[in-house]
Design a protein around this motif. Sequence first.
Motif, mmCIF file in Angstrom:
data_model
loop_
_atom_site.group_PDB
_atom_site.id
_atom_site.type_symbol
_atom_site.label_atom_id
_atom_site.label_comp_id
_atom_site.label_asym_id
_atom_site.label_seq_id
_atom_site.Cartn_x
_atom_site.Cartn_y
_atom_site.Cartn_z
ATOM 1 N N TYR A 32 0.811 -1.156 -0.029
ATOM 2 C CA TYR A 32 -0.098 -0.035 -0.022
ATOM 3 C C TYR A 32 0.971 1.167 0.004
ATOM 4 N N ALA A 33 0.235 2.375 -0.387
ATOM 5 C CA ALA A 33 0.911 3.536 -0.253
ATOM 6 C C ALA A 33 0.387 4.381 0.776
ATOM 7 N N MET A 34 0.961 5.226 1.442
ATOM 8 C CA MET A 34 0.219 6.039 2.545
ATOM 9 C C MET A 34 0.905 7.790 2.060
ATOM 10 N N GLY A 35 -0.144 8.402 2.223
ATOM 11 C CA GLY A 35 0.186 9.812 1.712
ATOM 12 C C GLY A 35 -0.452 10.809 2.764
ATOM 13 N N TRP A 36 0.383 12.013 2.846
ATOM 14 C CA TRP A 36 -0.377 13.189 3.940
ATOM 15 C C TRP A 36 -0.450 14.308 3.021
ATOM 16 N N PHE A 37 -1.753 14.797 3.092
ATOM 17 C CA PHE A 37 -2.134 15.895 2.244
ATOM 18 C C PHE A 37 -2.561 17.099 3.374
ATOM 19 N N ARG A 38 -2.782 18.364 2.847
ATOM 20 C CA ARG A 38 -2.993 19.328 3.707
ATOM 21 C C ARG A 38 -4.046 20.176 3.312
ATOM 22 N N GLN A 39 -4.876 20.877 3.825
ATOM 23 C CA GLN A 39 -5.960 21.932 3.381
ATOM 24 C C GLN A 39 -5.841 23.153 4.242
ATOM 25 N N ALA A 40 -5.363 24.178 3.636
ATOM 26 C CA ALA A 40 -5.570 25.310 4.377
ATOM 27 C C ALA A 40 -7.059 25.948 4.276
ATOM 28 N N PRO A 41 -7.573 27.109 4.960
ATOM 29 C CA PRO A 41 -8.721 27.551 4.890
ATOM 30 C C PRO A 41 -9.063 28.215 3.401
ATOM 31 N N GLU A 42 -10.122 27.898 2.895
ATOM 32 C CA GLU A 42 -10.253 28.517 1.559
ATOM 33 C C GLU A 42 -9.479 27.878 0.574
ATOM 34 N N LYS A 43 -8.669 26.886 0.638
ATOM 35 C CA LYS A 43 -7.973 26.529 -0.438
ATOM 36 C C LYS A 43 -8.054 25.069 -0.601
ATOM 37 N N GLU A 44 -7.433 24.533 -1.722
ATOM 38 C CA GLU A 44 -7.670 23.271 -2.312
ATOM 39 C C GLU A 44 -6.774 22.246 -1.281
ATOM 40 N N ARG A 45 -7.207 21.065 -1.340
ATOM 41 C CA ARG A 45 -6.116 20.046 -0.638
ATOM 42 C C ARG A 45 -5.034 19.689 -1.335
ATOM 43 N N ASP A 46 -3.639 19.982 -0.814
ATOM 44 C CA ASP A 46 -2.700 19.657 -1.580
ATOM 45 C C ASP A 46 -1.641 18.784 -0.987
ATOM 46 N N PHE A 47 -1.036 18.078 -1.868
ATOM 47 C CA PHE A 47 -0.070 16.702 -1.571
ATOM 48 C C PHE A 47 0.978 17.351 -0.740
ATOM 49 N N VAL A 48 1.392 16.569 0.424
ATOM 50 C CA VAL A 48 2.612 16.812 1.422
ATOM 51 C C VAL A 48 3.596 15.851 1.023
ATOM 52 N N ALA A 49 3.442 14.720 1.447
ATOM 53 C CA ALA A 49 4.402 13.576 1.268
ATOM 54 C C ALA A 49 3.907 12.176 1.235
ATOM 55 N N ALA A 50 4.591 11.545 0.459
ATOM 56 C CA ALA A 50 4.059 9.948 0.390
ATOM 57 C C ALA A 50 5.213 8.939 0.797
ATOM 58 N N ILE A 51 4.728 7.785 1.164
ATOM 59 C CA ILE A 51 5.697 6.663 1.358
ATOM 60 C C ILE A 51 5.156 5.212 0.803
ATOM 61 N N THR A 52 5.854 4.436 0.378
ATOM 62 C CA THR A 52 5.477 2.850 -0.163
ATOM 63 C C THR A 52 5.382 2.174 1.114
ATOM 64 N N TRP A 53 4.921 1.047 0.819
ATOM 65 C CA TRP A 53 4.309 -0.072 2.028
ATOM 66 C C TRP A 53 5.411 -0.303 2.788
ATOM 67 N N ASN A 54 6.731 -0.432 2.126
ATOM 68 C CA ASN A 54 8.002 -0.962 2.909
ATOM 69 C C ASN A 54 8.902 0.282 3.203
ATOM 70 N N GLY A 55 8.340 1.476 3.172
ATOM 71 C CA GLY A 55 9.125 2.562 3.561
ATOM 72 C C GLY A 55 10.493 2.806 2.641
ATOM 73 N N ASP A 56 10.647 2.062 1.885
ATOM 74 C CA ASP A 56 11.891 2.112 0.955
ATOM 75 C C ASP A 56 11.862 3.492 0.239
ATOM 76 N N THR A 57 10.603 4.070 -0.372
ATOM 77 C CA THR A 57 10.774 5.076 -1.159
ATOM 78 C C THR A 57 9.769 6.055 -0.530
ATOM 79 N N THR A 58 10.350 7.402 -0.652
ATOM 80 C CA THR A 58 9.506 8.586 0.011
ATOM 81 C C THR A 58 9.370 9.606 -1.318
ATOM 82 N N PHE A 59 8.311 10.556 -1.249
ATOM 83 C CA PHE A 59 8.479 11.502 -2.219
ATOM 84 C C PHE A 59 7.746 12.659 -1.454
ATOM 85 N N TYR A 60 8.276 13.861 -1.704
ATOM 86 C CA TYR A 60 7.537 15.316 -0.839
ATOM 87 C C TYR A 60 7.312 16.184 -2.110
#
Length: 124
Positions: A32-60
Amino acid sequence: QVRLVESGGGLVQAGGSLRLSCAASGRTFTHYAMGWFRQAPEKERDFVAAITWNGDTTFYADSLKGRFTISSDNAKNTVYLQMNELKPEDTAVYYCATKGGDYYYIREYEYDFWGQGTQVTVSS
């Protein structure tokens, strides 16, 4: 049913740090992949970071590299987001998300399951 529960948000002064956690349960897929997103007031939800199931690969998101770190503890079914040198513009509701697969994903629509979010407020 997959359930994601975020925690660790709060109020912090600019320059401070927070660590968010996202605990997953009910997930039947082993990759599985896990991701973090964030949404500031009155703004769209934006990508923050993601990681693969084994933790080997991350992306920001480019703008967050060097300040934010995503990590995971598979034994605890938990993913973390360490946020350092926080700025007022980091104020947002932070969401974690997951989907089955071997890769990481950076687009909101690519994720199947979402948490309820945790508020992060950075004061100046």
